[in-house]
Design a protein around this motif. Structure first.
Motif, PDB file in Angstrom:
ATOM      1  N   TYR A 116      -5.016   7.516   1.155  1.00 15.07           N
ATOM      2  CA  TYR A 116      -4.706   6.341   0.337  1.00 15.07           C
ATOM      3  C   TYR A 116      -4.346   6.780  -1.078  1.00 15.07           C
ATOM      4  O   TYR A 116      -4.964   7.678  -1.654  1.00 15.07           O
ATOM      5  CB  TYR A 116      -5.915   5.416   0.311  1.00 15.07           C
ATOM      6  CG  TYR A 116      -5.888   4.342  -0.751  1.00 15.07           C
ATOM      7  CD1 TYR A 116      -6.513   4.538  -1.973  1.00 15.07           C
ATOM      8  CD2 TYR A 116      -5.251   3.134  -0.516  1.00 15.07           C
ATOM      9  CE1 TYR A 116      -6.503   3.545  -2.940  1.00 15.07           C
ATOM     10  CE2 TYR A 116      -5.243   2.138  -1.478  1.00 15.07           C
ATOM     11  CZ  TYR A 116      -5.874   2.347  -2.686  1.00 15.07           C
ATOM     12  OH  TYR A 116      -5.857   1.366  -3.639  1.00 15.07           O
ATOM     13  N   TYR A 166       0.849  -1.189   0.000  1.00 15.60           N
ATOM     14  CA  TYR A 166       0.000   0.000   0.000  1.00 15.60           C
ATOM     15  C   TYR A 166       0.887   1.242   0.000  1.00 15.60           C
ATOM     16  O   TYR A 166       1.957   1.255   0.596  1.00 15.60           O
ATOM     17  CB  TYR A 166      -0.863   0.073   1.266  1.00 15.60           C
ATOM     18  CG  TYR A 166      -1.877  -1.012   1.448  1.00 15.60           C
ATOM     19  CD1 TYR A 166      -1.540  -2.246   1.977  1.00 15.60           C
ATOM     20  CD2 TYR A 166      -3.215  -0.783   1.115  1.00 15.60           C
ATOM     21  CE1 TYR A 166      -2.485  -3.235   2.161  1.00 15.60           C
ATOM     22  CE2 TYR A 166      -4.172  -1.765   1.297  1.00 15.60           C
ATOM     23  CZ  TYR A 166      -3.799  -2.982   1.822  1.00 15.60           C
ATOM     24  OH  TYR A 166      -4.742  -3.957   1.999  1.00 15.60           O
ATOM     25  N   PHE A 184      -4.554  -8.211   3.418  1.00 15.15           N
ATOM     26  CA  PHE A 184      -5.953  -7.873   3.162  1.00 15.15           C
ATOM     27  C   PHE A 184      -6.655  -9.126   2.683  1.00 15.15           C
ATOM     28  O   PHE A 184      -6.257  -9.734   1.703  1.00 15.15           O
ATOM     29  CB  PHE A 184      -6.084  -6.784   2.099  1.00 15.15           C
ATOM     30  CG  PHE A 184      -7.515  -6.508   1.729  1.00 15.15           C
ATOM     31  CD1 PHE A 184      -8.035  -6.965   0.517  1.00 15.15           C
ATOM     32  CD2 PHE A 184      -8.356  -5.842   2.593  1.00 15.15           C
ATOM     33  CE1 PHE A 184      -9.365  -6.736   0.181  1.00 15.15           C
ATOM     34  CE2 PHE A 184      -9.692  -5.618   2.261  1.00 15.15           C
ATOM     35  CZ  PHE A 184     -10.193  -6.063   1.050  1.00 15.15           C
ATOM     36  N   PHE A 231       2.852   1.925   9.859  1.00  8.92           N
ATOM     37  CA  PHE A 231       3.558   2.991   9.166  1.00  8.92           C
ATOM     38  C   PHE A 231       5.008   3.045   9.634  1.00  8.92           C
ATOM     39  O   PHE A 231       5.304   2.854  10.802  1.00  8.92           O
ATOM     40  CB  PHE A 231       2.911   4.349   9.458  1.00  8.92           C
ATOM     41  CG  PHE A 231       1.544   4.548   8.875  1.00  8.92           C
ATOM     42  CD1 PHE A 231       0.422   4.020   9.491  1.00  8.92           C
ATOM     43  CD2 PHE A 231       1.374   5.280   7.711  1.00  8.92           C
ATOM     44  CE1 PHE A 231      -0.847   4.206   8.953  1.00  8.92           C
ATOM     45  CE2 PHE A 231       0.119   5.486   7.169  1.00  8.92           C
ATOM     46  CZ  PHE A 231      -0.994   4.944   7.790  1.00  8.92           C
ATOM     47  N   SER A 247     -10.325 -10.525   1.491  1.00  6.57           N
ATOM     48  CA  SER A 247     -11.572  -9.931   1.005  1.00  6.57           C
ATOM     49  C   SER A 247     -12.754 -10.237   1.902  1.00  6.57           C
ATOM     50  O   SER A 247     -13.707  -9.478   1.975  1.00  6.57           O
ATOM     51  CB  SER A 247     -11.860 -10.400  -0.424  1.00  6.57           C
ATOM     52  OG  SER A 247     -11.992 -11.805  -0.449  1.00  6.57           O
ATOM     53  N   ASN A 248     -12.698 -11.361   2.636  1.00  6.33           N
ATOM     54  CA  ASN A 248     -13.809 -11.686   3.515  1.00  6.33           C
ATOM     55  C   ASN A 248     -13.665 -11.063   4.901  1.00  6.33           C
ATOM     56  O   ASN A 248     -14.612 -11.039   5.671  1.00  6.33           O
ATOM     57  CB  ASN A 248     -13.931 -13.203   3.680  1.00  6.33           C
ATOM     58  CG  ASN A 248     -14.422 -13.858   2.413  1.00  6.33           C
ATOM     59  OD1 ASN A 248     -15.136 -13.244   1.629  1.00  6.33           O
ATOM     60  ND2 ASN A 248     -14.030 -15.091   2.204  1.00  6.33           N
ATOM     61  N   PHE A 249     -12.487 -10.612   5.230  1.00  8.67           N
ATOM     62  CA  PHE A 249     -12.245 -10.127   6.576  1.00  8.67           C
ATOM     63  C   PHE A 249     -11.752  -8.691   6.627  1.00  8.67           C
ATOM     64  O   PHE A 249     -11.627  -8.121   7.697  1.00  8.67           O
ATOM     65  CB  PHE A 249     -11.236 -11.038   7.288  1.00  8.67           C
ATOM     66  CG  PHE A 249     -11.730 -12.442   7.477  1.00  8.67           C
ATOM     67  CD1 PHE A 249     -11.400 -13.426   6.571  1.00  8.67           C
ATOM     68  CD2 PHE A 249     -12.536 -12.757   8.550  1.00  8.67           C
ATOM     69  CE1 PHE A 249     -11.873 -14.719   6.730  1.00  8.67           C
ATOM     70  CE2 PHE A 249     -13.012 -14.051   8.723  1.00  8.67           C
ATOM     71  CZ  PHE A 249     -12.685 -15.035   7.817  1.00  8.67           C
ATOM     72  N   GLY A 250     -11.448  -8.122   5.483  1.00  6.70           N
ATOM     73  CA  GLY A 250     -11.083  -6.720   5.470  1.00  6.70           C
ATOM     74  C   GLY A 250      -9.631  -6.470   5.821  1.00  6.70           C
ATOM     75  O   GLY A 250      -8.805  -7.372   5.830  1.00  6.70           O
ATOM     76  N   ASN A 251      -9.355  -5.196   6.105  1.00  6.46           N
ATOM     77  CA  ASN A 251      -7.996  -4.760   6.366  1.00  6.46           C
ATOM     78  C   ASN A 251      -7.478  -5.200   7.713  1.00  6.46           C
ATOM     79  O   ASN A 251      -8.193  -5.194   8.704  1.00  6.46           O
ATOM     80  CB  ASN A 251      -7.948  -3.233   6.370  1.00  6.46           C
ATOM     81  CG  ASN A 251      -7.455  -2.703   5.064  1.00  6.46           C
ATOM     82  OD1 ASN A 251      -6.614  -3.273   4.425  1.00  6.46           O
ATOM     83  ND2 ASN A 251      -7.989  -1.562   4.670  1.00  6.46           N
ATOM     84  N   GLU A 252      -6.222  -5.536   7.758  1.00 11.82           N
ATOM     85  CA  GLU A 252      -5.509  -5.566   9.019  1.00 11.82           C
ATOM     86  C   GLU A 252      -5.065  -4.129   9.319  1.00 11.82           C
ATOM     87  O   GLU A 252      -5.210  -3.240   8.518  1.00 11.82           O
ATOM     88  CB  GLU A 252      -4.288  -6.476   8.912  1.00 11.82           C
ATOM     89  CG  GLU A 252      -4.633  -7.932   8.668  1.00 11.82           C
ATOM     90  CD  GLU A 252      -5.385  -8.518   9.834  1.00 11.82           C
ATOM     91  OE1 GLU A 252      -6.395  -9.201   9.613  1.00 11.82           O
ATOM     92  OE2 GLU A 252      -4.988  -8.259  10.986  1.00 11.82           O
ATOM     93  N   LYS A 253      -4.506  -3.939  10.491  1.00 12.33           N
ATOM     94  CA  LYS A 253      -4.007  -2.609  10.834  1.00 12.33           C
ATOM     95  C   LYS A 253      -2.832  -2.274   9.929  1.00 12.33           C
ATOM     96  O   LYS A 253      -2.157  -3.150   9.386  1.00 12.33           O
ATOM     97  CB  LYS A 253      -3.556  -2.570  12.282  1.00 12.33           C
ATOM     98  CG  LYS A 253      -2.400  -3.530  12.604  1.00 12.33           C
ATOM     99  CD  LYS A 253      -2.062  -3.451  14.060  1.00 12.33           C
ATOM    100  CE  LYS A 253      -0.885  -4.340  14.399  1.00 12.33           C
ATOM    101  NZ  LYS A 253      -1.222  -5.758  14.383  1.00 12.33           N
ATOM    102  N   LEU A 254      -2.616  -0.981   9.740  1.00 12.95           N
ATOM    103  CA  LEU A 254      -1.506  -0.506   8.930  1.00 12.95           C
ATOM    104  C   LEU A 254      -0.334  -0.170   9.838  1.00 12.95           C
ATOM    105  O   LEU A 254      -0.508   0.502  10.847  1.00 12.95           O
ATOM    106  CB  LEU A 254      -1.934   0.721   8.134  1.00 12.95           C
ATOM    107  CG  LEU A 254      -3.090   0.509   7.154  1.00 12.95           C
ATOM    108  CD1 LEU A 254      -3.540   1.842   6.566  1.00 12.95           C
ATOM    109  CD2 LEU A 254      -2.688  -0.455   6.046  1.00 12.95           C
ATOM    110  N   HIS A 265      -2.671   0.498  -4.168  1.00  8.56           N
ATOM    111  CA  HIS A 265      -2.190  -0.736  -3.586  1.00  8.56           C
ATOM    112  C   HIS A 265      -2.022  -1.781  -4.668  1.00  8.56           C
ATOM    113  O   HIS A 265      -2.607  -1.661  -5.762  1.00  8.56           O
ATOM    114  CB  HIS A 265      -3.141  -1.242  -2.496  1.00  8.56           C
ATOM    115  CG  HIS A 265      -4.391  -1.870  -3.032  1.00  8.56           C
ATOM    116  ND1 HIS A 265      -5.431  -1.104  -3.517  1.00  8.56           N
ATOM    117  CD2 HIS A 265      -4.758  -3.161  -3.179  1.00  8.56           C
ATOM    118  CE1 HIS A 265      -6.402  -1.906  -3.920  1.00  8.56           C
ATOM    119  NE2 HIS A 265      -6.018  -3.159  -3.736  1.00  8.56           N
TER     120      HIS A 265
END
Lengths: 115, 114
Positions: free
Chosen positions: B46, B34, B93, B104, B95-102, B49
């Motif tokens: 954003y 990302y 990422f 930085f 698709s069924n569970f979404g984003n993990e934390k980012l 990605h």
């Protein structure tokens, strides 16, 4: 939809006082994140919610910090007995849980200054 | 999450292409690359990605090497408004569970010079 909204934008407080910040995510976004950013550093993860459930908390989130998302919509982050080291930008972000869109949308942040 | 390595700062002339490199040699198979940017006093934004293939959108292009150990963000015609800190992040990422934390890092401070 106006994006992720955070209030207040700025907060100055005396050491030892309690403060509370609010985050309103984008409608229908299931996931809500809190980050903290100090000068010259990238944002650091604090915690995140899936609807009303708090799924993960960073070690950065000491006992003085508490976050809630009571109805799975807005969230609050409270800091008790503030210390000068708590001075930072507190950022909120939201993202959809499913649907193939991995983008996290960030708010403008709340800048906290502890004097 | 895998760590990333970026140059601390870069300059680019206005109107030229800005090429921002990122190394992520320990990236795992299900981690996306990302890119976000943060303009002064604003929240991160954003950009783009990708997983394996090169990607392009209205803001930028993302070139990922075949071994996925590094990538380059390209801003094709940089403007003064592109002056910001650019963060390269690797994260899972699903698709069924979404984003993990980012996670930085400190990013690359890009300055566009008139």
């Amino acid at each position: 939809d106006t994006g992720v909204s955070q209030n207040p934008r700025h907060k100055i407080t005396k050491r030892g006082q309690n403060v509370t910040f609010r985050c309103d995510p984008i409608s229908e976004h299931n996931r809500l994140y809190w980050y903290r950013q100090t000068l010259g550093q990238g944002p650091e993860f604090l915690t995140y919610f899936q609807n009303e459930a708090q799924l993960e908390k960073s070690r950065l989130l000491s006992d003085r910090f508490s976050a809630e998302r009571p109805k799975g919509s807005f969230s609050t982050l409270e800091i008790q007995r503030t210390e000068q080291g708590d001075s930072a930008m507190y950022l909120c972000a939201s993202s959809p849980r499913t649907g193939g869109d991995p983008e996290a949308f960030f708010g403008q942040g709340t800048r906290l200054t502890v004097v | 999450d895998a760590k990333t390595t970026q140059p601390t700062s870069m300059d680019c002339a206005e109107g030229r292409a800005a090429n921002l490199p990122c190394n992520h040699s320990t990236i795992s198979g299900n981690e996306y690359v990302y890119w976000y940017r943060q303009i002064h006093s604003q929240g991160p934004q954003y950009i783009i990605h990708g997983l394996k293939n090169n990607e392009t959108n209205e803001m930028a292009s993302l070139i990922i090497t075949e071994d996925r150990k590094s990538s380059t963000l390209i801003l094709p015609h940089a403007t003064l408004r592109d002056t910001a800190v650019y963060y390269c992040i690797v994260s899972v990422f699903l698709s069924n569970f979404g984003n993990e934390k980012l996670t930085f890092g400190t990013g690359t401070r890009l300055t566009i010079i008139p």
